[in-house]
Motif scaffolding. Structure first.
Motif, PDB file in Angstrom:
ATOM      1  N   ARG A 165       0.848  -1.176   0.000  1.00  0.00           N
ATOM      2  CA  ARG A 165       0.000   0.000   0.000  1.00  0.00           C
ATOM      3  C   ARG A 165       0.894   1.240   0.000  1.00  0.00           C
ATOM      4  NH1 ARG A 165      -2.535   0.537   6.159  1.00  0.00           N
ATOM      5  NH2 ARG A 165      -0.635   1.290   7.176  1.00  0.00           N
ATOM      6  N   CYS A 166       0.317   2.368  -0.310  1.00  0.00           N
ATOM      7  CA  CYS A 166       1.067   3.611  -0.389  1.00  0.00           C
ATOM      8  C   CYS A 166       1.621   3.974   0.995  1.00  0.00           C
ATOM      9  CB  CYS A 166       0.177   4.737  -0.908  1.00  0.00           C
ATOM     10  SG  CYS A 166       1.010   6.345  -0.986  1.00  0.00           S
ATOM     11  N   CYS A 181      -0.139   7.629   2.089  1.00  0.00           N
ATOM     12  CA  CYS A 181      -1.557   7.797   2.433  1.00  0.00           C
ATOM     13  C   CYS A 181      -2.262   6.481   2.747  1.00  0.00           C
ATOM     14  CB  CYS A 181      -2.277   8.524   1.306  1.00  0.00           C
ATOM     15  SG  CYS A 181      -2.391   7.576  -0.234  1.00  0.00           S
ATOM     16  N   ALA A 192      -3.253   4.157   0.851  1.00  0.00           N
ATOM     17  CA  ALA A 192      -4.189   3.682  -0.170  1.00  0.00           C
ATOM     18  C   ALA A 192      -3.575   2.515  -0.939  1.00  0.00           C
ATOM     19  CB  ALA A 192      -4.530   4.820  -1.126  1.00  0.00           C
ATOM     20  N   CYS A 202      -0.951   5.087  -6.540  1.00  0.00           N
ATOM     21  CA  CYS A 202      -2.126   5.036  -5.680  1.00  0.00           C
ATOM     22  C   CYS A 202      -3.184   6.010  -6.208  1.00  0.00           C
ATOM     23  CB  CYS A 202      -1.761   5.349  -4.229  1.00  0.00           C
ATOM     24  SG  CYS A 202      -1.630   7.111  -3.846  1.00  0.00           S
ATOM     25  N   ALA A 208      -4.448   8.586  -4.986  1.00  0.00           N
ATOM     26  CA  ALA A 208      -4.147   9.989  -4.684  1.00  0.00           C
ATOM     27  C   ALA A 208      -3.072  10.568  -5.608  1.00  0.00           C
ATOM     28  CB  ALA A 208      -3.708  10.129  -3.231  1.00  0.00           C
TER      29      ALA A 208
END
Length: 277
Positions: free
Chosen positions: A6-7, A10, A12, A23, A25
């Protein structure tokens, strides 16, 4: 293709493209030519080149490739396969502090041989190590990342291994699914005892104490004990170079090791199995 990572900015989900991960974002992470991602934000870096340096990684890779720690790898793989229930057909494996991917690749192939369809991820601070890990196991996903801030979703991992790496129990509990297995490998009291006798005037045994960690239940311990006869100076110095002794041994101790014709040394590991509660 969806990434297991995942990021790190953030949290995400990340989607893998040709040579990057993105991601929703808009945070984008390029894939290094060697095949790994750098998911360690600048604010989490404590040096320009975090993790083991090129020389230590090369020494460890040489020693491992000669099979001296194969009994540990095989014991780890056997315990890992037995620790996962048969219905876990597609286990997600996380090797925390994966180094060159020696144990990651072993675990992946052991799961395949057991009829599973594993997905493997490995994190380490050393880009020098990850270059080798990504090459050793192209099917895996590898990233520069801290074990204290793993770039993985909550409850996304079935099996987490930690071999001689920093322990981040709270973070390990976060990423493991309920009932997931945590395998923790530590050196036994007299691991490398004969080498210590050469290096130091007053050698000491490794402290051994089973710990209880919040969020985990201790299940079992396996002991691996054997000895190796190091007749090749390059192998003796590779073993020395891959240990913390390389950072803190007096020059006189190193000279004594270099002067040896051979060294028979005890190898010992304790493999602890914990279960996420």
């Amino acid at each position: 293709m969806k990434s297991l990572f995942r990021c790190p900015l953030c949290a995400a989900p990340l989607t893998r493209e040709a040579h990057s991960a993105l991601c929703p974002a808009g945070h984008c992470f390029d894939q290094a030519a060697a095949g790994y991602f750098d998911l360690l934000p600048v604010q989490q870096r404590h040096s320009k080149q975090p993790g083991d340096d090129k020389a230590m990684v090369a020494a460890r890779n040489t020693f491992l490739e000669h099979g001296y720690y194969a009994p540990l790898r095989d014991a780890l793989c056997g315990l890992a396969v037995s620790a996962l229930p048969p219905e876990t057909a597609e286990p997600v494996l996380l090797d925390s502090g994966c180094g060159e991917g020696y144990y990651t690749a072993g675990l992946f192939r052991a799961m395949e041989q057991a009829g599973r369809h594993p997905k493997a991820v490995g994190v380490d601070l050393s880009k020098f190590a990850l270059r080798r890990a990504a090459k050793r196991l192209p099917q895996g996903e590898f990233a520069v990342a801290s074990v204290y801030r793993l770039p993985l979703p909550d409850g996304s991992v079935d099996l987490l291994t930690n071999v001689f790496s920093p322990l981040a129990a709270e973070e390990f509990a976060r990423v493991l699914r309920p009932g997931g297995a945590f395998l923790y490998v530590v050196p036994a009291p007299e691991h490398l005892w004969e080498m210590k006798q050469v290096l130091y005037e007053k050698p000491y045994e490794n402290p051994v104490k089973r710990e209880d960690y919040p969020g985990f239940t201790w299940v079992d311990k396996r002991e691996v004990r054997y000895s190796v006869d190091l007749t090749d100076k390059a192998d003796r110095m590779a073993l020395f170079g891959m240990t913390p002794y390389a950072w803190k041994t007096p020059k006189a101790g190193i000279a004594r090791l270099e002067a040896l014709d051979r060294l028979t040394v005890q190898i010992g590991f304790d493999l602890h199995l914990y279960r996420k509660t």
